[in-house]
Design an enzyme around this catalytic site. Sequence first.
Site, PDB file in Angstrom:
ATOM      1  N   ASP A  29       0.853  -1.180   0.000  1.00 28.19           N
ATOM      2  CA  ASP A  29       0.000   0.000   0.000  1.00 28.19           C
ATOM      3  C   ASP A  29       0.894   1.236   0.000  1.00 28.19           C
ATOM      4  O   ASP A  29       2.106   1.141  -0.239  1.00 28.19           O
ATOM      5  CB  ASP A  29      -1.001  -0.040   1.168  1.00 28.19           C
ATOM      6  CG  ASP A  29      -0.313  -0.042   2.534  1.00 28.19           C
ATOM      7  OD1 ASP A  29       0.798   0.514   2.646  1.00 28.19           O
ATOM      8  OD2 ASP A  29      -0.902  -0.590   3.480  1.00 28.19           O
ATOM      9  N   ARG A  66       4.032  -7.721  10.084  1.00 27.48           N
ATOM     10  CA  ARG A  66       5.461  -7.381   9.926  1.00 27.48           C
ATOM     11  C   ARG A  66       6.323  -7.622  11.165  1.00 27.48           C
ATOM     12  O   ARG A  66       7.439  -8.068  11.047  1.00 27.48           O
ATOM     13  CB  ARG A  66       5.634  -5.947   9.436  1.00 27.48           C
ATOM     14  CG  ARG A  66       5.096  -5.748   8.027  1.00 27.48           C
ATOM     15  CD  ARG A  66       5.367  -4.350   7.519  1.00 27.48           C
ATOM     16  NE  ARG A  66       4.821  -4.165   6.187  1.00 27.48           N
ATOM     17  CZ  ARG A  66       3.568  -3.838   5.937  1.00 27.48           C
ATOM     18  NH1 ARG A  66       2.726  -3.646   6.932  1.00 27.48           N
ATOM     19  NH2 ARG A  66       3.142  -3.715   4.693  1.00 27.48           N
ATOM     20  N   LYS A 178     -12.578  -1.514  -2.952  1.00 26.86           N
ATOM     21  CA  LYS A 178     -11.734  -0.468  -2.369  1.00 26.86           C
ATOM     22  C   LYS A 178     -10.341  -0.539  -2.989  1.00 26.86           C
ATOM     23  O   LYS A 178      -9.712  -1.588  -3.006  1.00 26.86           O
ATOM     24  CB  LYS A 178     -11.621  -0.625  -0.856  1.00 26.86           C
ATOM     25  CG  LYS A 178     -10.919   0.550  -0.191  1.00 26.86           C
ATOM     26  CD  LYS A 178     -10.972   0.460   1.315  1.00 26.86           C
ATOM     27  CE  LYS A 178      -9.877  -0.430   1.846  1.00 26.86           C
ATOM     28  NZ  LYS A 178     -10.016  -0.635   3.299  1.00 26.86           N
ATOM     29  N   LYS A 180      -6.357   0.955  -3.369  1.00 29.38           N
ATOM     30  CA  LYS A 180      -5.269   1.670  -2.720  1.00 29.38           C
ATOM     31  C   LYS A 180      -4.860   2.849  -3.604  1.00 29.38           C
ATOM     32  O   LYS A 180      -4.752   2.703  -4.838  1.00 29.38           O
ATOM     33  CB  LYS A 180      -4.073   0.748  -2.527  1.00 29.38           C
ATOM     34  CG  LYS A 180      -4.377  -0.446  -1.611  1.00 29.38           C
ATOM     35  CD  LYS A 180      -4.711  -0.005  -0.192  1.00 29.38           C
ATOM     36  CE  LYS A 180      -4.881  -1.202   0.735  1.00 29.38           C
ATOM     37  NZ  LYS A 180      -5.239  -0.793   2.101  1.00 29.38           N
ATOM     38  N   ASP A 209      -8.272   4.237  -0.455  1.00 30.05           N
ATOM     39  CA  ASP A 209      -7.545   4.132   0.815  1.00 30.05           C
ATOM     40  C   ASP A 209      -6.108   4.615   0.603  1.00 30.05           C
ATOM     41  O   ASP A 209      -5.362   4.028  -0.173  1.00 30.05           O
ATOM     42  CB  ASP A 209      -7.553   2.657   1.267  1.00 30.05           C
ATOM     43  CG  ASP A 209      -6.873   2.439   2.613  1.00 30.05           C
ATOM     44  OD1 ASP A 209      -6.366   3.417   3.202  1.00 30.05           O
ATOM     45  OD2 ASP A 209      -6.861   1.281   3.076  1.00 30.05           O
ATOM     46  N   HIS A 311     -11.978  -2.792  10.298  1.00 33.92           N
ATOM     47  CA  HIS A 311     -10.804  -3.101   9.487  1.00 33.92           C
ATOM     48  C   HIS A 311     -10.476  -4.590   9.539  1.00 33.92           C
ATOM     49  O   HIS A 311     -10.332  -5.161  10.624  1.00 33.92           O
ATOM     50  CB  HIS A 311      -9.611  -2.304  10.020  1.00 33.92           C
ATOM     51  CG  HIS A 311      -8.289  -2.713   9.453  1.00 33.92           C
ATOM     52  ND1 HIS A 311      -7.303  -3.319  10.198  1.00 33.92           N
ATOM     53  CD2 HIS A 311      -7.801  -2.615   8.194  1.00 33.92           C
ATOM     54  CE1 HIS A 311      -6.248  -3.558   9.439  1.00 33.92           C
ATOM     55  NE2 HIS A 311      -6.524  -3.159   8.215  1.00 33.92           N
ATOM     56  N   GLU A 331     -15.024  -5.878   5.595  1.00 35.58           N
ATOM     57  CA  GLU A 331     -13.931  -5.890   4.628  1.00 35.58           C
ATOM     58  C   GLU A 331     -13.542  -7.334   4.317  1.00 35.58           C
ATOM     59  O   GLU A 331     -13.098  -8.070   5.205  1.00 35.58           O
ATOM     60  CB  GLU A 331     -12.734  -5.107   5.218  1.00 35.58           C
ATOM     61  CG  GLU A 331     -11.585  -4.956   4.258  1.00 35.58           C
ATOM     62  CD  GLU A 331     -10.526  -3.962   4.737  1.00 35.58           C
ATOM     63  OE1 GLU A 331     -10.436  -3.711   5.946  1.00 35.58           O
ATOM     64  OE2 GLU A 331      -9.789  -3.446   3.865  1.00 35.58           O
TER      65      GLU A 331
HETATM   66 MG   LIG Z   1      -6.991   0.596   5.297  1.00 37.31          MG
END
Ligand SMILES: [Mg+2]
Length: 385
Positions: A29, A66, A178, A180, A209, A311, A331
């Site tokens: 992203d 991560r 949605k 990016k 986003d 989210h 989502e």
């Molecule tokens: Mg987001």
Amino acid sequence: MMRGRVLKDRIEGIRLSQVSQPLRRPASDAKVATGRQVPLTSVELLCAEIVDAEGRTGTGFTYTLRAGGPALFALAEEIAPMLLGRPAADIPAAWDMLAWRTISLGAGGAAYHVLAAFDTALWDLKARRAGLPLARLLGAWRAGARVYNSGGQYLEASIDEMRGAARASVARGIGGIKMKVGQPDWREDMRRIEAVRDAIGPDTALMIDANQQWTRAEARAFCRRVDDMGLAFIEEPLEARDFAGHGALARELVTPVATGEMLTSFDEHAALVAAGGAGVLQPDAPRIGGVTPFLRVMELARANRLTLAPHFVMELHLQMVAAYPTEGWVEYFDWLEELFDERLEIRDGRIWVPDRPGFGLTLSDAARARTVSTTTLGAPPEGGT
Ligand SMILES: [Mg+2]
């Protein structure tokens, strides 16, 4: 604690599992475009299975991206003994106890992520004891929720790939797409938005986003350009904790501003909402401590007439969105699908609450195979190792 009474729901055992789930394809992203992060290659989960005195098991989980998977497991292993012997149904009291015991780590962050694993397992157990899906235990307003997908819409995808992925999502019953944004050249973002809108037609919801990567000036300029495009919402135009900036931007736009995914407590959500920073609130139950604080965020959202669009982790959030008075969004992500034996039903633009009790999920053999650390305290749950 109800000492001296035999509690059927007494917590007798806990199994913790650290699970590393790889993505089929690395995802980028805007945080990668600005060099702040590297492409995402896996989701690191902490799963909790909690067994009561009648041998019933509740399953919950939290996650990090991560970094932090081993840290979540280590903290969970340290504090899990504090839950043994407690009544499983009295979840807010258990949550508060764990929050105070970990308060030195900060009221949020990694500590609340760990609390979420226990909390979601306890809510799953409670709903299973009641024989109800969690949405119905909470009080459902509808049988499912609108669902959108950002799969195939990341920055590394070409315009052709985005158009193909968007059409495939709509064909399989997804209700919104949605994308990016946050390309180095904003004109490239405009081209991509127009191409995806063209691919899905005017009737399918489209969102964008920016993953926190615009400055206030960049956000203002870009959002004004797209404000008449009928987007369902503009997500994370600014750094997640720039509540004042979100408030000022939201007041200037017709398109709702969506944010909240990076926040790690109810209190942070309350500060965001007080600043008028979100028309669409995006809490993440694993990040804020589980279902217990999520229910407080839902009341906050309701009192402020906000749309609820949590989210990630549709597996958990579907239950809460179905229990919110007005239509929200769930989502869609297939990233965690393999970790469970069950699949969620998607059709007619919606995702449907399963008939099964609790979250309606059991950890799969794949989840066991991807377990990198595990420990069991007290009575073991059925299944697994
Ligand atoms: Mg987001």
